[in-house]
Each structure stands twice: as C-alpha cells, then as structure tokens.
Design a protein around this motif. Structure first.
Motif, short mmCIF file in Angstrom:
data_model
loop_
_atom_site.label_atom_id
_atom_site.label_comp_id
_atom_site.label_asym_id
_atom_site.label_seq_id
_atom_site.Cartn_x
_atom_site.Cartn_y
_atom_site.Cartn_z
N ILE A 113 0.79 -11.41 -1.90
CA ILE A 113 1.96 -10.57 -1.57
C ILE A 113 3.16 -10.97 -2.42
O ILE A 113 3.90 -10.12 -2.93
N VAL A 114 3.38 -12.29 -2.59
CA VAL A 114 4.51 -12.75 -3.40
C VAL A 114 4.34 -12.30 -4.85
O VAL A 114 5.30 -11.80 -5.47
N ILE A 115 3.14 -12.46 -5.41
CA ILE A 115 2.89 -12.01 -6.79
C ILE A 115 3.14 -10.51 -6.91
O ILE A 115 3.78 -10.04 -7.86
N GLY A 116 2.62 -9.74 -5.95
CA GLY A 116 2.81 -8.31 -6.00
C GLY A 116 4.27 -7.90 -5.95
O GLY A 116 4.69 -6.98 -6.67
N MET A 117 5.06 -8.58 -5.12
CA MET A 117 6.49 -8.24 -5.02
C MET A 117 7.22 -8.54 -6.32
O MET A 117 8.05 -7.74 -6.78
N TYR A 118 6.95 -9.69 -6.92
CA TYR A 118 7.63 -10.04 -8.17
C TYR A 118 7.26 -9.08 -9.29
O TYR A 118 8.13 -8.66 -10.08
N GLY B 234 -2.87 -9.49 -6.63
CA GLY B 234 -1.42 -9.31 -6.70
C GLY B 234 -1.03 -8.11 -7.53
O GLY B 234 -0.08 -7.38 -7.20
N VAL B 235 -1.75 -7.87 -8.62
CA VAL B 235 -1.49 -6.69 -9.44
C VAL B 235 -1.76 -5.41 -8.65
O VAL B 235 -0.98 -4.45 -8.73
N LEU B 236 -2.82 -5.39 -7.86
CA LEU B 236 -3.10 -4.22 -7.02
C LEU B 236 -1.98 -3.98 -6.01
O LEU B 236 -1.56 -2.84 -5.78
N VAL B 237 -1.50 -5.07 -5.40
CA VAL B 237 -0.39 -4.93 -4.46
C VAL B 237 0.84 -4.41 -5.18
O VAL B 237 1.57 -3.54 -4.66
N ALA B 238 1.09 -4.92 -6.40
CA ALA B 238 2.24 -4.44 -7.17
C ALA B 238 2.12 -2.96 -7.49
O ALA B 238 3.11 -2.21 -7.45
N ILE B 239 0.91 -2.52 -7.84
CA ILE B 239 0.70 -1.10 -8.13
C ILE B 239 0.96 -0.26 -6.88
O ILE B 239 1.58 0.82 -6.95
N ALA B 240 0.51 -0.75 -5.74
CA ALA B 240 0.68 0.00 -4.49
C ALA B 240 2.16 0.16 -4.13
O ALA B 240 2.66 1.28 -3.95
N ILE B 241 2.87 -0.97 -4.02
CA ILE B 241 4.28 -0.88 -3.60
C ILE B 241 5.14 -0.38 -4.75
O ILE B 241 6.19 0.25 -4.52
N GLY B 242 4.71 -0.62 -6.01
CA GLY B 242 5.46 -0.09 -7.14
C GLY B 242 5.41 1.42 -7.20
O GLY B 242 6.37 2.05 -7.67
N SER B 243 4.33 2.01 -6.75
CA SER B 243 4.23 3.47 -6.74
C SER B 243 5.28 4.08 -5.80
O SER B 243 5.96 5.06 -6.16
#
Length: 361
Positions: free
Chosen positions: A168-173, A56-65
């Motif tokens: 995906i949910v963790i990454g979005m939050y 989830g952290v990796l997904v957050a880094i990706a979409i957060g970028s």
C-alpha cells in the motif's frame, strides 16, 4: 604469378582475424549464459521483493486511475486528488464495516469452528472404508507436525500483513508522482528505443487498468451471486462464504476452486444433495463470470488465453507462493503485451497475435 602471391598474402593476413572472430563466439555465448544465470539467481534471491513491488505497481495503477479521473474533472493538485481518493476508499470501507461487521464477525467465528468439524466428519466417513482408512491413517509424530504447521501459518499470516502494508505504501508513493519512475525506466533503454518503449509502457498500463476493472467487477458479481445462491439453498454462513468467494476471484480460475472448498465442507453436514447443489452453484457462477462478464469488460484489453493464465499461476505459485499466484495473471498479461509489440510487431514485422491498444490507434 604476382596476383597469386598477393592473394596468398591477403588470405594469410585475414586468417588471424577470422580465427579471432570464430574464437570469440564461444566467449560471447559463455558470457551471455553466465550473465543469464547471474540475473536468474538474483531474481530468485529477491523474487519476493520484486513481487511485492509489482503488487505496489498494481495498487498505484488502481488508485492512480481514480486520481487521474479527478484531475481531469478540475482537481488541480495531484496530491489533493490522491488524498480525496484515499479518504473515499477509507470511508467506503468504514461504512461497509459498520453495516456488515457484526454479522460477518459472527459468521466468521462460526466458520472457523464448523470447518474443522466438517473436516473431521469427512475423515470419519472415509474411515468406514478400507481405502479410506489407508488414506487417513495417522502417522507417527502427527501432533508435533500439527503444532509446527499452526506456528508456520501464524508466522506466514503476520508476514503477509506486513507485506500488504508495504504494498500500500509503495502504491501510494508511485500514484502520488509516477513520472520519476517512468523516466527512470526509460533511461535504462537505449535512446533510439525510448519512444517505442514508452508506447509499450502506456499500453501495459491501459491493459492492467482494464484487467483490474474486470477483476473488481467480477469480484462484486461473484460475491453477490454466491451469497444469494447459498442463502437460497439454505447453506450456513452464506454472506461470509460469498465474500470469500468474491475476494478469491481476484485470482482467476484457481481462486474459484479454493473458494468452493469451505462451502462444500459445510454442505457435507446437510447431505450429498446439498454438496451437489453447492458444486453446481459455484460452477454456474464462475462459468458466467469467466465466459460472459469478464470477456465483455476486457473487449479492448489484452487477450489472455486461459491456458496461459493457468500455466503462469502454477509456475509462479511453485516459485513464489501466494504472491506469485495472485500476481500471475497481470504478469502474464504484461509479458504478452511486450512480446507482441517488441517481438512480433517490431522484429518480425507482423500483425500482433493478440489485440493490443496499439492496434486500435
């Protein structure tokens, strides 16, 4: 005489303190060992949860970028920028599905049918030889084992889909508001070390951003080159096999080996020369990806030695299965940055053994 008596009294007075200090060493060592065992046991029990959170952290880094990129170009609200990113991703996936879904679906159905046939043909070829018959001889209870394995595969697939949804949910939050998580992490560190820890977190974030960028570029290049190469040497289902190879490139080194298996099995029906062509194609594509494409993209990112990456993949796959295999390289990269900055630079006072972002600033 009085001086000698005074020294004797002082030495006797100091003996209890020294005895206590010596006695406390085993106690402290035992407590530290017990704590390490307890922490290791907890990590073992909740290892899957930790890996899902790491994904989830990796997904957050990706979409957060992408979200940060939009905010730097005038989008005022982070929530609105994140919504634009998610809608754009959904639109891109929908467009690709509309263009390629019919052909991919047909090729996937054919792949599912042909791979078992190719495997059966390989088994028949092995049975022509003495050593082959010993290798593939049937065992008692084999049908029951096949049914049990099939049930396990279905259950594992459903579980993986559920975990992907959670990721995906963790990454979005996290991408929506990362600061509370960052502040919470820093609060776990003593106040005098928070500034340095914040630097390490920033460097890890940059390294993982660039690692993800390198993986995305490598996936696209490998998928395109593999599909085109398979089509040129007349191997069936080139598009599906190319997409599969691109997706598995997310897992460095071992992903290349796994992605080649179905292509080799399908090439068996066309003869050993076709198998040789497929093997040479996969080797050439992944050598170019591994030694030219990825290093060029990762010039300013953390340097991850191939042997360390493979060792991390083997260890984490043994401990945690597919999730461990997929996340082994970013976990190893994070650990490498932390060791270089917190131990080699801070404790030893030496230059980092591998380049980090802090070296260039």
């Amino acid at each position: 005489m009085r001086n000698e008596l005074a020294r004797d009294e002082l030495s006797r007075a100091g003996e209890p303190a020294s005895h206590i200090a010596r006695a406390s060493v085993p106690v402290v060592a035992s407590a530290a060992l017990t704590s390490a065992i307890i922490i290791g046991a907890i990590c073992w029990l909740i290892g899957d949860v930790l890996l899902v959170f790491a994904a989830g952290v990796l997904v957050a880094i990706a979409i957060g970028s992408f979200t940060d990129w939009l905010m730097a170009r005038g989008v005022a609200r982070r929530g609105f920028a994140l919504a634009i990113v998610m809608i754009s991703i959904a639109a891109a996936l929908s467009g690709l599905s509309w263009l390629l879904a019919p052909e991919i679906s047909a090729q996937t159905d054919e792949l599912v049918q042909q791979v078992p046939r190719a495997w059966q043909a390989l088994m028949e070829s092995l049975r022509r030889y003495e050593w082959g018959r010993a290798l593939v001889s049937p065992h008692v209870g084999e049908p029951l084992a096949v049914v049990s394995n099939a049930t396990g595969v279905v259950a594992s697939a459903l579980r993986t889909l559920g975990e992907l949804g959670i990721v995906i949910v963790i990454g979005m939050y996290i991408a929506l508001d990362p600061e509370p998580y960052r502040r919470g992490l820093l609060r776990l560190v003593p106040s005098q070390r928070r500034a340095r820890t914040a630097e390490v977190v920033a460097v890890v974030g940059v390294a993982l951003q660039r690692w993800l960028l390198s993986r995305l570029a490598a996936m696209v290049i490998v998928a395109t080159a593999t599909a085109l190469g398979l089509w040129l040497i007349s191997v069936q289902l080139a598009l599906t096999l190319g997409l599969l190879s691109g997706l598995l490139t997310f897992v460095p080194y071992l992903g290349a080996i796994v992605s080649a298996v179905p292509a080799v099995l399908l090439a068996l029906s066309q003869g050993w020369m076709a198998v040789l062509d497929v093997v040479l194609l996969y080797v050439a594509v992944h050598v170019v990806e591994g030694y030219m494409v990825t290093p060029l993209i990762e010039q300013q990112a953390v340097w991850l030695p191939p042997a360390l990456s493979i060792a991390a993949q083997v260890i984490l796959f043994t401990l945690a299965g597919v999730w461990g295999l997929a996340l082994a390289s970013p976990i190893a990269a994070t650990a490498l940055v932390a060791v270089n900055m917190l131990y080699i630079e801070d404790r030893l006072g030496e230059t980092a053994a591998v380049p980090t972002e802090s070296d260039s600033t």
